[in-house]
Scaffold this motif. Structure first.
Motif, PDB file in Angstrom:
ATOM      1  N   ASP A   1       0.801  -1.217   0.000  1.00  0.00           N
ATOM      2  CA  ASP A   1       0.000   0.000   0.000  1.00  0.00           C
ATOM      3  C   ASP A   1       0.839   1.275   0.000  1.00  0.00           C
ATOM      4  N   ARG A   2       2.049   1.215   0.531  1.00  0.00           N
ATOM      5  CA  ARG A   2       2.928   2.382   0.633  1.00  0.00           C
ATOM      6  C   ARG A   2       2.284   3.526   1.411  1.00  0.00           C
ATOM      7  N   SER A   3       1.373   3.169   2.300  1.00  0.00           N
ATOM      8  CA  SER A   3       0.744   4.199   3.131  1.00  0.00           C
ATOM      9  C   SER A   3       0.526   3.631   4.525  1.00  0.00           C
ATOM     10  N   PRO A   4       1.195   4.170   5.525  1.00  0.00           N
ATOM     11  CA  PRO A   4       1.028   3.659   6.884  1.00  0.00           C
ATOM     12  C   PRO A   4      -0.366   3.960   7.411  1.00  0.00           C
ATOM     13  N   GLY A   5      -0.905   3.083   8.212  1.00  0.00           N
ATOM     14  CA  GLY A   5      -2.212   3.300   8.812  1.00  0.00           C
ATOM     15  C   GLY A   5      -2.132   3.130  10.318  1.00  0.00           C
ATOM     16  N   LEU A   6      -2.504   4.164  11.050  1.00  0.00           N
ATOM     17  CA  LEU A   6      -2.470   4.135  12.512  1.00  0.00           C
ATOM     18  C   LEU A   6      -3.877   3.880  13.034  1.00  0.00           C
ATOM     19  N   SER A   7      -3.997   3.038  14.064  1.00  0.00           N
ATOM     20  CA  SER A   7      -5.298   2.818  14.693  1.00  0.00           C
ATOM     21  C   SER A   7      -5.120   2.697  16.200  1.00  0.00           C
ATOM     22  N   PHE A   8      -6.093   3.199  16.952  1.00  0.00           N
ATOM     23  CA  PHE A   8      -6.025   3.098  18.414  1.00  0.00           C
ATOM     24  C   PHE A   8      -7.417   3.277  19.008  1.00  0.00           C
ATOM     25  N   ASP A   9      -7.597   2.769  20.238  1.00  0.00           N
ATOM     26  CA  ASP A   9      -8.844   2.924  20.974  1.00  0.00           C
ATOM     27  C   ASP A   9      -8.799   4.205  21.804  1.00  0.00           C
ATOM     28  N   LEU A  10      -9.943   4.867  21.910  1.00  0.00           N
ATOM     29  CA  LEU A  10     -10.105   6.034  22.764  1.00  0.00           C
ATOM     30  C   LEU A  10     -11.427   5.839  23.492  1.00  0.00           C
ATOM     31  N   MET A  11     -11.367   5.527  24.765  1.00  0.00           N
ATOM     32  CA  MET A  11     -12.574   5.155  25.498  1.00  0.00           C
ATOM     33  C   MET A  11     -12.971   6.227  26.511  1.00  0.00           C
ATOM     34  N   ASN A  12     -14.108   6.882  26.251  1.00  0.00           N
ATOM     35  CA  ASN A  12     -14.658   7.838  27.211  1.00  0.00           C
ATOM     36  C   ASN A  12     -16.179   7.810  27.148  1.00  0.00           C
ATOM     37  N   GLY A  13     -16.707   6.601  27.087  1.00  0.00           N
ATOM     38  CA  GLY A  13     -18.153   6.416  27.153  1.00  0.00           C
ATOM     39  C   GLY A  13     -18.925   7.203  26.123  1.00  0.00           C
ATOM     40  N   ALA A  14     -20.010   7.826  26.564  1.00  0.00           N
ATOM     41  CA  ALA A  14     -20.910   8.541  25.667  1.00  0.00           C
ATOM     42  C   ALA A  14     -20.241   9.707  24.959  1.00  0.00           C
ATOM     43  N   CYS A  15     -19.177  10.239  25.533  1.00  0.00           N
ATOM     44  CA  CYS A  15     -18.493  11.402  24.951  1.00  0.00           C
ATOM     45  C   CYS A  15     -17.373  11.009  23.997  1.00  0.00           C
ATOM     46  N   GLY A  16     -17.158   9.712  23.779  1.00  0.00           N
ATOM     47  CA  GLY A  16     -16.019   9.238  23.008  1.00  0.00           C
ATOM     48  C   GLY A  16     -15.953   9.763  21.592  1.00  0.00           C
ATOM     49  N   VAL A  17     -17.082   9.812  20.879  1.00  0.00           N
ATOM     50  CA  VAL A  17     -17.066  10.266  19.486  1.00  0.00           C
ATOM     51  C   VAL A  17     -16.565  11.705  19.397  1.00  0.00           C
ATOM     52  N   LEU A  18     -17.029  12.570  20.290  1.00  0.00           N
ATOM     53  CA  LEU A  18     -16.603  13.970  20.226  1.00  0.00           C
ATOM     54  C   LEU A  18     -15.151  14.135  20.673  1.00  0.00           C
TER      55      LEU A  18
END
Length: 302
Positions: free
Chosen positions: A78-95
């Protein structure tokens, strides 16, 4: 330079037993399909779901969603790095993830950030546990940079109140039956909904003043942490009930949307385009802490 929503999607289980990874990946893939993009177009994936099949803790669910969607699985190809990680803060997580995306996109380190949110009962089916308050749901937002600085998200602000959390989710190990991986207990303290409503009303009032928003021209997009919460919040703020949008509950026995709620509310708000008389949206999420997160959003066509 702004951060805009390129695509949004929500998914529901199609089988008796489901998984958070599958629901998140399906919503993510739908976002890519809407945008006409390949998985390699995503530079960062942030997963904010909390409740998971079998109470899985590791590896990071984001990495498993990344694999399921096929984002940058082989750097030599792909020649393109992809970063992924969890961010957990309940109901406010998306924002919270939107705030992270703003920083990443603003730095120019990536062109697009994919946010996924999925909650699934540890046993795989929320309908089989009447005491569990949340629905099995998945959702995703595809965020990208926009040259129009007047469009997109404004600053994300978080608010909290003193005292106990109000809501806790935990696995009870008493008895040691061996079935704990498929069980979860969610406990609401007495009076927690009223405390959360107080904080939400004060937070929205503060955000509106800080950002100079015209509340009468702003559509409030919120979650539903307690029955009647959107309607009561509208009353506290002096807004018409129709100006506050919360996720619709199609099946009362399925529970309420949790981390996916902001995405569902957004989809509902813009389903037929932003209504006449409204210039922008104000996302408001309220949950355990107690905590509230707010961010304004102006679509590109306004």
């Amino acid at each position: 330079m702004g951060t805009i929503i390129r695509a949004a999607s929500a998914t529901v289980p199609q089988a008796v037993r489901t998984s958070d990874i599958r629901l998140a990946a399906e919503a993510a893939q739908d976002c890519l399909d809407q945008a006409g993009l390949a998985p390699q177009a995503v530079g960062v994936l942030v997963n904010v779901g909390v409740y998971r099949e079998n109470n899985a803790l590791e590896p990071a669910m984001a990495a498993l969603v990344q694999k399921e969607v096929g984002i940058s699985l082989d750097y030599t190809v792909d020649r393109s790095p992809g970063l992924s990680f969890d961010l957990m803060n309940g109901a406010c997580g998306v924002l919270n993830a939107v705030q992270v995306a703003q920083a990443l996109l603003g730095s120019g380190s990536t062109e697009r950030v994919l946010v996924t949110a999925a909650d699934v009962h540890p046993g795989g089916n929320a309908r089989l546990d009447p005491g569990y308050p949340y629905a099995d749901l998945g959702a995703a937002l595809l965020l990208e940079r926009c040259a129009d600085g007047g469009s997109g998200f404004g600053p994300v602000r978080a608010y909290s109140a003193r005292g106990t959390s109000g809501t806790t989710g935990y696995v009870s190990l008493a008895g040691g039956t061996g079935e704990e991986r498929g069980q979860i207990t969610v406990h609401h303290e007495e009076g927690w909904a009223e405390r959360l409503l107080d904080l939400a009303a004060d937070s929205v009032d503060g955000y509106v003043r800080e950002e100079g928003l015209a509340l009468d021209r702003t559509l409030l997009v919120c979650n539903r942490p307690a029955p009647g919460f959107p309607e009561e919040l509208a009353g506290r703020l002096g807004m018409a009930p129709a100006a506050v949008v919360a996720p619709e509950v199609a099946d009362a026995g399925a529970g309420e949307p949790h981390t996916a709620a902001p995405v569902l509310s957004y989809l509902q708000a813009v389903r037929d385009g932003l209504p006449d008389g409204y210039d922008e949206l104000l996302f408001v999420t309220a949950g355990a802490g107690p905590s509230v997160t707010c961010v304004r959003y102006r679509p590109q066509d306004r």
